[in-house]
Design a protein around this motif. Structure first.
Motif, PDB file in Angstrom:
ATOM      1  N   LYS A 173       0.821  -1.209   0.000  1.00  0.00           N
ATOM      2  CA  LYS A 173       0.000   0.000   0.000  1.00  0.00           C
ATOM      3  C   LYS A 173       0.854   1.259   0.000  1.00  0.00           C
ATOM      4  O   LYS A 173       0.513   2.245  -0.648  1.00  0.00           O
ATOM      5  N   ASP A 174       1.968   1.215   0.731  1.00  0.00           N
ATOM      6  CA  ASP A 174       2.823   2.398   0.829  1.00  0.00           C
ATOM      7  C   ASP A 174       3.534   2.698  -0.493  1.00  0.00           C
ATOM      8  O   ASP A 174       3.705   3.859  -0.855  1.00  0.00           O
ATOM      9  N   HIS A 175       3.955   1.642  -1.180  1.00  0.00           N
ATOM     10  CA  HIS A 175       4.672   1.809  -2.447  1.00  0.00           C
ATOM     11  C   HIS A 175       4.191   0.756  -3.447  1.00  0.00           C
ATOM     12  O   HIS A 175       4.924  -0.178  -3.781  1.00  0.00           O
ATOM     13  N   PRO A 176       2.957   0.892  -3.925  1.00  0.00           N
ATOM     14  CA  PRO A 176       2.383  -0.154  -4.782  1.00  0.00           C
ATOM     15  C   PRO A 176       3.149  -0.389  -6.072  1.00  0.00           C
ATOM     16  O   PRO A 176       3.287  -1.539  -6.504  1.00  0.00           O
ATOM     17  N   GLN A 177       3.642   0.665  -6.715  1.00  0.00           N
ATOM     18  CA  GLN A 177       4.358   0.474  -7.974  1.00  0.00           C
ATOM     19  C   GLN A 177       5.647  -0.308  -7.755  1.00  0.00           C
ATOM     20  O   GLN A 177       5.980  -1.209  -8.535  1.00  0.00           O
ATOM     21  N   ARG A 178       6.365   0.035  -6.688  1.00  0.00           N
ATOM     22  CA  ARG A 178       7.598  -0.703  -6.396  1.00  0.00           C
ATOM     23  C   ARG A 178       7.280  -2.156  -6.046  1.00  0.00           C
ATOM     24  O   ARG A 178       7.972  -3.079  -6.475  1.00  0.00           O
ATOM     25  N   PHE A 179       6.228  -2.355  -5.284  1.00  0.00           N
ATOM     26  CA  PHE A 179       5.834  -3.705  -4.907  1.00  0.00           C
ATOM     27  C   PHE A 179       5.546  -4.542  -6.147  1.00  0.00           C
ATOM     28  O   PHE A 179       6.013  -5.681  -6.267  1.00  0.00           O
ATOM     29  N   VAL A 180       4.777  -3.999  -7.072  1.00  0.00           N
ATOM     30  CA  VAL A 180       4.437  -4.733  -8.293  1.00  0.00           C
ATOM     31  C   VAL A 180       5.697  -5.034  -9.094  1.00  0.00           C
ATOM     32  O   VAL A 180       5.844  -6.143  -9.640  1.00  0.00           O
ATOM     33  N   ARG A 181       6.618  -4.073  -9.170  1.00  0.00           N
ATOM     34  CA  ARG A 181       7.866  -4.314  -9.905  1.00  0.00           C
ATOM     35  C   ARG A 181       8.643  -5.470  -9.291  1.00  0.00           C
ATOM     36  O   ARG A 181       9.177  -6.326 -10.007  1.00  0.00           O
ATOM     37  N   ILE A 182       8.708  -5.503  -7.964  1.00  0.00           N
ATOM     38  CA  ILE A 182       9.442  -6.575  -7.283  1.00  0.00           C
ATOM     39  C   ILE A 182       8.809  -7.930  -7.587  1.00  0.00           C
ATOM     40  O   ILE A 182       9.491  -8.892  -7.959  1.00  0.00           O
ATOM     41  N   VAL A 183       7.486  -8.014  -7.427  1.00  0.00           N
ATOM     42  CA  VAL A 183       6.795  -9.285  -7.633  1.00  0.00           C
ATOM     43  C   VAL A 183       6.898  -9.727  -9.087  1.00  0.00           C
ATOM     44  O   VAL A 183       7.202 -10.887  -9.388  1.00  0.00           O
ATOM     45  N   ARG A 184       6.670  -8.786  -9.991  1.00  0.00           N
ATOM     46  CA  ARG A 184       6.699  -9.140 -11.414  1.00  0.00           C
ATOM     47  C   ARG A 184       8.108  -9.565 -11.840  1.00  0.00           C
ATOM     48  O   ARG A 184       8.279 -10.539 -12.594  1.00  0.00           O
ATOM     49  N   ASP A 185       9.130  -8.864 -11.354  1.00  0.00           N
ATOM     50  CA  ASP A 185      10.505  -9.228 -11.706  1.00  0.00           C
ATOM     51  C   ASP A 185      10.882 -10.573 -11.108  1.00  0.00           C
ATOM     52  O   ASP A 185      11.567 -11.379 -11.748  1.00  0.00           O
TER      53      ASP A 185
END
Length: 327
Positions: A267-279
């Motif tokens: 929630k705090d950094h959704p874009q970074r979170f998605v990048r981590i999971v997707r990568d």
């Protein structure tokens, strides 16, 4: 931060209990498991983005959200069974399993019980990596919690308290950032069935000394399963130091500490979170369960020598790994 428009909530009945879930996107399946007292909406900031490349399934665990709240098995193993059966009903054979907080404990249990259905494991501020946990969760196990919370969740007091929490969450003080999610959990306690269900859940995983569930005794079984651990650097619910425990228990795990994030880094950094999971998904191969190897590991109770690649370091004995996590 305002939440995106909510996706359509669907329902399916499994074992006589109505379960709510959201399904979005197409492609390889990512199963999102929320934490204690939350529901699928905790993933709202990341679901739409993840669904651009994957099929995202985000259920409300039994006793939470729009799912039924029966007198039932609220153990971690029971939840893992429920997720297996939900995926089966939805026609899903295997998934990358992402678990936050208590949902991380469910994700671990799912991976232990059903390795053939677990492609990867992502733990987010997860339980099960050490005994420490916020006193607020331990308080749920105390006698009288149900009655006291019944008084505290009376409409006038509840509305005033949740409004104050949400205001404080927007104050910019980093240690107060999680209060908007806490307000949602507090608001859900107006339902007596929710209070009873949450109490049963907490008593199954926490006692007066802290967390009871642990991956320390079975971490060696995940040797062939890609694992990613994501933690907020300012987590006040479960200490960020537990991410180091994960490194000791699963040396091949990818560990990501998210700066300026609390217990809800998605929630705090959704874009970074998605990048981590997707990568993480893009750069790892899905786990393929080897029944014979699994049998050897169980019989040995730890690491079994195998033909290692050149330069591969031997893994630590399982007893040393247990000590690392305080087990």
């Amino acid at each position: 931060m305002p939440r995106p428009s909510s996706p359509r909530v669907r329902h399916v009945t499994v074992h006589g209990h109505r379960r709510a879930y959201v399904r979005m996107g197409s492609g390889p399946v990512v199963l999102l498991l929320h934490g204690l007292g939350c529901d699928h909406t905790t993933w709202a900031p990341v679901m739409e983005s993840l669904a651009r490349t994957h099929t995202v399934i985000a259920p409300d665990l039994l006793g939470h959200g729009a799912s039924d709240k029966p007198r039932a098995d609220y153990s971690v193993g029971g939840y893992a069974n429920g997720m297996r059966d939900l995926l089966t009903v939805l026609g899903v054979d295997s998934a990358t399993v992402v678990g936050h907080s208590f949902g991380g404990g469910v994700a671990m249990q799912f991976a232990y019980q059903y390795p053939e259905r677990t492609e990867r494991l992502v733990l987010v501020g997860s339980g099960g990596l050490g005994p420490e946990v916020t006193p607020a969760i331990r308080a749920i196990t105390t006698p009288g919690f149900h009655q006291v919370m019944g008084v505290l969740s009376a409409p006038v007091l509840r509305h005033a308290t949740t409004a104050t929490m949400r205001l404080l969450a927007r104050s910019g003080v980093r240690h107060l950032r999680d209060l908007d999610e806490v307000a949602d959990i507090y608001d859900s306690f107006k339902d007596p069935r929710t209070r009873v269900a949450i109490r049963h859940v907490v008593r199954a995983v926490v006692d007066w000394r802290g967390q009871v569930i642990t991956m320390a005794d079975r971490a060696y079984l995940t040797e062939a399963m890609p694992m990613c651990v994501i933690w907020g650097a300012d987590d006040l619910v479960i200490p960020v130091a537990h991410a180091s425990n994960a490194s000791a228990l699963a040396p091949s795990a990818r560990v990501e500490i998210v700066p300026n994030a609390g217990h809800f880094p998605h929630k705090d950094h959704p874009q970074r979170f998605v990048r981590i999971v997707r990568d993480f998904i893009r750069t790892t191969e899905p786990s393929h369960h080897d029944r014979e190897r699994w049998r050897e590991l169980l019989e040995a109770g730890g690491v079994v020598p195998h033909q290692a690649e050149a330069g591969e370091k031997p893994k630590a004995p399982v007893r040393a790994l247990r000590r690392a996590a305080g087990a």
